[in-house]
Design an enzyme around this catalytic site. Sequence first.
Site, short mmCIF file in Angstrom:
data_model
loop_
_atom_site.label_atom_id
_atom_site.label_comp_id
_atom_site.label_asym_id
_atom_site.label_seq_id
_atom_site.Cartn_x
_atom_site.Cartn_y
_atom_site.Cartn_z
N LYS A 52 16.39 -17.97 33.91
CA LYS A 52 15.01 -18.27 34.34
C LYS A 52 14.44 -17.08 35.11
O LYS A 52 13.29 -16.70 34.92
CB LYS A 52 14.99 -19.56 35.19
CG LYS A 52 15.20 -20.81 34.33
CD LYS A 52 15.42 -22.08 35.12
CE LYS A 52 15.77 -23.21 34.14
NZ LYS A 52 16.05 -24.49 34.79
N GLN A 96 17.20 -26.65 40.45
CA GLN A 96 18.10 -26.78 39.31
C GLN A 96 18.94 -28.05 39.46
O GLN A 96 19.53 -28.29 40.51
CB GLN A 96 18.98 -25.53 39.21
CG GLN A 96 19.85 -25.46 37.97
CD GLN A 96 19.05 -25.38 36.66
OE1 GLN A 96 17.96 -24.82 36.62
NE2 GLN A 96 19.59 -25.93 35.60
N ASP A 119 8.65 -28.13 36.30
CA ASP A 119 9.62 -28.85 35.45
C ASP A 119 8.98 -30.10 34.83
O ASP A 119 9.52 -30.66 33.88
CB ASP A 119 10.83 -29.30 36.29
CG ASP A 119 12.05 -28.42 36.10
OD1 ASP A 119 12.21 -27.85 35.01
OD2 ASP A 119 12.85 -28.32 37.05
#
Length: 279
Positions: A52, A96, A119
């Site tokens: 990422k 995460q 997200d």
Amino acid sequence: MAQIIDGKKISAEIKEELKEQTAHLKEAGVEGTLAVIQVGDDPASGVYVRNKKKACEYIGIHSKAFELPESTTQGELLHLISDLNADESVNGILVQLPVPDHIDEKTIINAISPDKDVDGFHPESVGSLTIGQPGFVSCTPAGIIELLKRSQVEIDGKHCVIVGRSNIVGKPMALLMLRENATVTVTHSHTKNLKEICSQADILIVAIGKKEFITGDYVKEGAVVIDVGIHRDENNKLSGDVKYEEAERKASMITPVPGGVGPMTIAMLMHNCVEAMMR
Ligand code: GUN
């Protein structure tokens, strides 16, 4: 033989487009920053987080990495999220998953400001998707829509069967396919006659996390097959939730593993980051 849907190529195209967009935004004085938080040192999460950060660098946005020890308390993590919510230089925040057991995942997801929820996991983002209002969309299902559209797959009026009902893939996937006017069936571990239902799908999307579970007899002749699964065997060979060699003989189009859905998730995360910058 089925046509392969090349996720690597399509994700590279998307990243190129985003790179151009961030260059234009930079000329207009707008810069973006994604904050990526990892708690503990799960090796798989470490790989995702590194990828990422690399993608941010590639498309031209800053990334701020927070690598916190396993012993981090929920209160400490909430405090960091609160600081990042208030930090105007940060456009996107990502924690995460999974987080360690002593931290409640839902509480963490709910703490991220919906304006920075790249997200697309916050209840407000999911609610907006449900009723067709603007908001961030979960990256893997959004990536699957891009794969289908950029491969000229017609969705309108088609029967889409989704195998799996997770919050991250199955449920938002169903909502996105509905938005595209598909007729949607969501199946899961309690579904009876799964094979029969799958074999009626024009578009079969599989996200059940069971290695090569979907064999050729689940696939209708000419169907489009999308495999979200990823499994690594003892020799490091990757495979999906679909038995590729069998499905490939019946499908008209299919995503491989690796190189299908996987690369799209990060491309769509970058898309969401650029969207956050433009808001
Ligand atoms: N863990 C596995 N997939 C994801 C994802 O898409 N986002 C986050 N934050 N964590 C994950």
